[in-house]
Design a protein around this motif. Sequence first.
Motif, PDB file in Angstrom:
ATOM      1  N   GLU A   1     -19.112  29.324 -20.848  1.00  0.00           N
ATOM      2  CA  GLU A   1     -20.615  28.401 -20.484  1.00  0.00           C
ATOM      3  C   GLU A   1     -21.806  29.085 -20.666  1.00  0.00           C
ATOM      4  O   GLU A   1     -22.202  29.998 -21.072  1.00  0.00           O
ATOM      5  CB  GLU A   1     -19.758  29.418 -18.671  1.00  0.00           C
TER       6      GLU A   1
ATOM      7  N   GLU B   1     -24.011  22.548  -7.095  1.00  0.00           N
ATOM      8  CA  GLU B   1     -24.538  22.814  -8.987  1.00  0.00           C
ATOM      9  C   GLU B   1     -23.451  21.831  -9.805  1.00  0.00           C
ATOM     10  O   GLU B   1     -22.668  21.121  -8.867  1.00  0.00           O
ATOM     11  CB  GLU B   1     -24.010  24.475  -9.293  1.00  0.00           C
TER      12      GLU B   1
ATOM     13  N   VAL C   1     -20.975  20.977 -12.228  1.00  0.00           N
ATOM     14  CA  VAL C   1     -20.451  21.585 -13.519  1.00  0.00           C
ATOM     15  C   VAL C   1     -19.756  20.197 -14.481  1.00  0.00           C
ATOM     16  O   VAL C   1     -18.751  20.120 -14.294  1.00  0.00           O
ATOM     17  CB  VAL C   1     -19.502  22.449 -13.445  1.00  0.00           C
TER      18      VAL C   1
ATOM     19  N   VAL D   1     -19.001  28.023  -8.446  1.00  0.00           N
ATOM     20  CA  VAL D   1     -18.914  26.546  -8.708  1.00  0.00           C
ATOM     21  C   VAL D   1     -20.508  27.080  -7.231  1.00  0.00           C
ATOM     22  O   VAL D   1     -19.798  27.048  -6.648  1.00  0.00           O
ATOM     23  CB  VAL D   1     -18.891  25.483  -8.698  1.00  0.00           C
TER      24      VAL D   1
ATOM     25  N   ARG E   1     -24.503  23.307 -15.676  1.00  0.00           N
ATOM     26  CA  ARG E   1     -23.304  24.101 -16.604  1.00  0.00           C
ATOM     27  C   ARG E   1     -22.802  23.261 -17.002  1.00  0.00           C
ATOM     28  O   ARG E   1     -21.955  22.100 -17.108  1.00  0.00           O
ATOM     29  CB  ARG E   1     -23.646  25.357 -15.758  1.00  0.00           C
TER      30      ARG E   1
END
Lengths: 214, 242, 313
Positions: free
Chosen positions: B217, B28, B30, B24, B205
Amino acid sequence: MNPLIDNLGLVLEALGTTLLMAVVAGVGSIVLGVLVTVARVSPIRALRVAAFGYVQFFINVPLLALLLLAVFALPDAGLMLPLTPTAIIVLIVYEAAYVAEAVRSGVNTVAVGQLEASRALGLTLAQSLRLVVLPQALRAVVQPIGNVMIALAMNTALAAAVGVVELTAAVNKINLVAAQPILIFSSAGVIYMGIALAIGLAAGRVERKVAIVR
Amino acid sequence: MVSLRGVDKYFGELHVLKHIDLTVQASEVVVVVGPSGSGKSTLCRSINRLESIDAGEIRVDGEPLPVEGPALAALRADVGMVFQSFNLFAHRTVLENVTLAPINVRRVPKVDARREAMELLDRVGIADKAGHLPAQLSGGQQQRAAIARALAMRPKVMLFDEPTSALDPEMVGEVLDVMASLAAEGMTMIVVTHEMGFARRAADRVVFMDQGQIVEEAAPDQFFDAPGSERARSFLASVLSH
Amino acid sequence: MFRTTRRKAAAGAVLAAAALALTACSSTTSLPGDENEADATAETNSVFADAPVASDDLILPGSTMEKIKERGTLIVAEALDAPLLSQQNPTDPDSVEGFDADLAKLLAIYILGEPNVEIVPPATETREAMLQNDTVDVVFNTYTITPERAEQVSFAGPYFESGLAVAVKSDNDEIKGIDDLDGKEVIVGANTPAVTAVPEQVPTANVTAFATDPAAVQALLQGRGEAYVQDYTLLASNAANDPSLKVVGTPFTKEPYGIGLKHDDAEFKSFINDWLLAIQESGHWAEAWKTTLGTVTDSDVPTAPEIGSVPGS
Ligand SMILES: Nc1ncnc2c1ncn2[C@@H]1O[C@H](COP(=O)(O)OP(=O)(O)OP(=O)(O)O)[C@@H](O)[C@H]1O
Ligand SMILES: [Mg+2]
């Protein structure tokens, strides 16, 4: 009329000793009991085992036996303390086991999430116990600890057997002359009841004050 | 910012995390999704070592996770965590919940800690509840307080483990809004959630887990519109059908 | 007095006070295994051979004696752990031995024709109550007759006269008697006459009371006090068993022991006083003394005190 009133000076002085023992041993046993609990929930196995052994030992050995041991066996081991301090120390280590049991049951009421949250914030285990777990555990067991304190106050009477002039010893002495056991011991009983009641009420107040709303 | 390399985790016989690799980046966001029991919580909790791992390596900000002790506490201080069940300290006011760790871990002076805490509470919209005990707050308010508590440590990364699953539906939005604004400000976040709307809106993501493995992913649009695996497709079908 | 040696009773008493004495008074009465019927050996013992038995006309109708005779046992408050006076035989728990125990059996024989005694171990603190609420018929418990006590119970006798004496460690040459205890740490038995007698005689002495005689002896030997004041006979017995302590001087008080009975039971009191005279004349009193208290002193059989000779009797 009542021989206890005729001997008020002696009774008050002895009551003072009883209260002194109850207060000092009470505070001491709560502090020690909490430390024992900490050891009991610590990640160090040796500490946990030692704390468990401590609690089991003192819960299973009669207080009178401990008092006699401390007063008569320790001098043979070269350690002779005055009688009242000896009795107080014995009361502390004895009642601490009961406090530890009470506090441990309180720790069990604290959700694991509380510990996880504090650890996740970066508090050390010691800080987590001190700031998060124990305060909640203690609030949950105010009444049980109050009961241990009542038992402790009653147990101070056993010190009469090893020469401490507390309330029971003084009352025995008065009865020896006055020979009115029912009156005299009822009166003494009322005094002890008063002490128990005061502790119980105090515990109730503290409990209401610190109770955690969930 | 956070990297997992070949992480394995067992609960007894049960292989809960199977050779997980995940990186990560700073700033970011996630989002981890997957069916119940797939290991999402375990993954999340292993990053600040609330769960220990049996193999592999986890690094936060380049540093491998320390074993127990002060170093681990220091790492945890840098990793904020928000739980499904809030876990606010029940005996402390909301304000005290927020200031406890800054004062005791960061040694921030009390006055400063309180001021910063009030700013955070204001930001999550519950400044008026500062003096209340957690039990006096609604679930949504409690969770926002918990987010403020975590933010007060100025973490490098925030972990959210199903932060809205215990909430009544009408309170989910207020919590997700706070999280979305955090994401917008550039906080590094790992979010386990069943809120697909949030994933689509806020995630950089999406990581799809099943049976202890990262199956897929992908960027949110790609994941939701064209999932690459059969398992993800059937998972999405089941969660979106209601 | 030897009640100091009753460790259990003392502990119970301490608890009793803590718990509220009223209920505790009777709680000591029903310990299982406390009933002690005299066994065959006791009956054949020289002390009991040909012991006087009251003629039927002495058992007045409606009297306490008649009640006891109908019941078939004499219920006595006596110790189980007072050496030489009333001590349970550790190897034969059914047998309780000593001067008080023997006299109790002699009294039972006088009323019932056989030594049927049921023992209820008293705490010193509960003797008056046990008589007042009819838990026991009589108290044989080195029960010192005092005017204060005589307001609560009646005393037959005195049946024996003892006194307090001073014991010290064998290597102590400084203390030669009660007059040397000024400013000293003095050990006494809790609930013994020494508790009040020592401060009366030596106001400057610092008195510490221990619940049992062994505890008091231990405390003396460990140096918690320089002297131990206790009943002369008990001290003599301790000194005979343990060369590390010795008795100094002669008894400095007179402790007339009486048989406690319910207040104002004049019939029963004169009945018991008659019995005392009977066993004195018949030699049973002397025989009981010789085989118990007499075994630890060199002196001759003492003269029994004159009945009714002390205030309260
Ligand atoms: N402490 C534990 N001991 C034993 N097994 C555990 C423990 N915690 C979790 N598990 C098991 O590990 C597996 C993964 O659990 P985990 O909580 O990580 O799943 P999850 O993906 O978070 O599920 P959910 O969506 O229901 O929260 C599950 O089968 C669970 O039963
Ligand atoms: Mg989960």
